[in-house]
Design a protein around this motif. Structure first.
Motif, short mmCIF file in Angstrom:
data_model
loop_
_atom_site.label_atom_id
_atom_site.label_comp_id
_atom_site.label_asym_id
_atom_site.label_seq_id
_atom_site.Cartn_x
_atom_site.Cartn_y
_atom_site.Cartn_z
N THR A 30 0.93 -1.17 -0.10
CA THR A 30 0.20 0.10 -0.09
C THR A 30 0.82 1.41 -0.01
O THR A 30 0.25 2.33 -0.27
N TRP A 31 2.22 1.31 0.10
CA TRP A 31 2.93 2.42 0.18
C TRP A 31 4.43 2.04 -0.12
O TRP A 31 4.76 0.90 -0.21
N GLU A 32 5.29 3.05 -0.27
CA GLU A 32 6.48 2.78 -0.74
C GLU A 32 7.66 3.63 0.10
O GLU A 32 7.19 4.65 0.81
N TRP A 33 8.91 3.20 0.11
CA TRP A 33 10.05 3.68 0.68
C TRP A 33 11.30 3.98 -0.32
O TRP A 33 11.44 2.91 -0.84
N VAL A 34 12.01 4.74 0.00
CA VAL A 34 13.28 4.92 -0.65
C VAL A 34 14.27 5.55 0.07
O VAL A 34 13.87 6.26 1.09
N TYR A 35 15.47 5.50 -0.30
CA TYR A 35 16.74 6.22 0.23
C TYR A 35 17.80 6.27 -0.95
O TYR A 35 17.88 5.50 -1.78
N HIS A 36 18.44 7.54 -0.95
CA HIS A 36 19.51 7.91 -1.91
C HIS A 36 20.40 8.98 -1.28
O HIS A 36 20.14 9.85 -1.04
#
Length: 313
Positions: free
Chosen positions: A119-125
């Motif tokens: 239902t939702w997403e996460w990222v890191y950069h």
């Protein structure tokens, strides 16, 4: 500090194993397995609502499916309880032979595969430059992966709070943060869980105002047997609920108590990628990660979730 050393030791062992493998000379290195272990370890120690989800989070690495996380087998057929065993001479015998039975009507039990969606997403950069990092390169990677696991757990906390609030089948108003009002709130919650015949450990996560009222309540004085330690402002149990104070920001607007049976839901995340890749823009690597997440609760289990709401706020 002990937790950080544990996470770092665990990650370094993973990094060393990776460094000895066949991919050592490639420009990109994958840390999905290491990040998965870090995420699960941090979640167990820092997730405020982990007990709602059975104490942990299901983490999958190398995820390719972009919608469905997994399938659960459920049955929406209620258990039918007959009034009595029928011993009449015309049931299953005599004129009832082959067209009746003494157990009552038979209900077929069929389990269906229910897809559970992300239902939702996460990222890191992030970027780690050899010229400016001012630390051992591998140590920097390990440190940043640990900090990202902590940051993602903070995201889980926020989403889990909203999920618990939305899942609550019962909402109980509290007029103000006074002793009488808090006692009345927990009397109502206790009666509710008793009347739905909820089985399991009853948990109540409360904000600071409710927590301090409980600790200072006349029901938790030293003259009575109780689980309160007023000298250290601690209480373990109140009205049959295991009490835990969590930050006020972990509640949705005007909500102050989340009460539930432990283990009624499931939290999960799929890790699409967790990697370092040599950058052409600077002398170092880009540290990148992306994934999806979600929560699940059976419709019937929502009855075992309730919340306290400050009325008229």
């Amino acid at each position: 500090m002990k937790n950080r050393e544990f996470y770092r030791t665990m990650l370094f062992s993973g990094l060393q194993m990776f460094a000895d493998g066949e991919n050592n000379d490639l420009a990109a290195r994958s840390y999905q397995l290491e990040f998965k272990k870090l995420l699960q370890a941090v979640f167990k120690s820092q997730a405020y609502f982990s007990d709602f989800f059975g104490g942990g989070i299901e983490a999958l690495d190398g995820v390719q499916e972009n919608e469905t996380a997994f399938y659960v087998k459920t049955s929406d057929i209620p258990v039918v309880v007959g009034s009595a065993y029928d011993t009449s001479s015309t049931t299953a015998f005599g004129t009832g032979t082959s067209n009746s039975n003494r157990f009552g009507e038979r209900t077929e039990v069929v389990y269906t595969n229910t897809p559970v969606q992300y239902t939702w997403e996460w990222v890191y950069h992030e970027g780690i430059d050899r010229h400016t990092v001012n630390n051992d390169f591998e140590a920097a990677i390990a440190d940043r992966l640990e900090l990202q696991a902590r940051a993602k757990t903070a995201q889980f906390n926020a989403h889990h709070s909203a999920f618990i609030s939305e899942s609550a089948a019962e909402s109980v108003d509290i007029a103000e943060y006074t002793e009488d009002a808090v006692i009345e709130l927990f009397d109502t919650l206790s009666a509710y869980f008793n009347n739905i015949e909820a089985v399991g450990t009853k948990i109540a996560k409360v904000n600071s105002s409710v927590y301090n009222v409980i600790v200072n309540s006349k029901l938790t004085t030293t003259s009575k047997e109780n689980a309160a330690k007023t000298a250290t402002n601690e209480i373990a149990k109140f009205k049959g609920f295991q009490i835990q104070e969590v930050p006020d920001g972990m509640f949705q607007t005007n909500e102050c108590v989340y009460a539930y049976i432990a283990g009624v839901g499931k939290a999960f995340t799929g890790i699409n990628t967790a990697r370092t890749i040599e950058s052409e823009d600077f002398d170092g690597v880009a540290l990148q990660g992306a994934g999806k997440a979600g929560e699940f609760i059976l419709p019937d289990n929502k009855k075992a979730v309730a919340k306290g709401v400050l009325a008229g706020a």
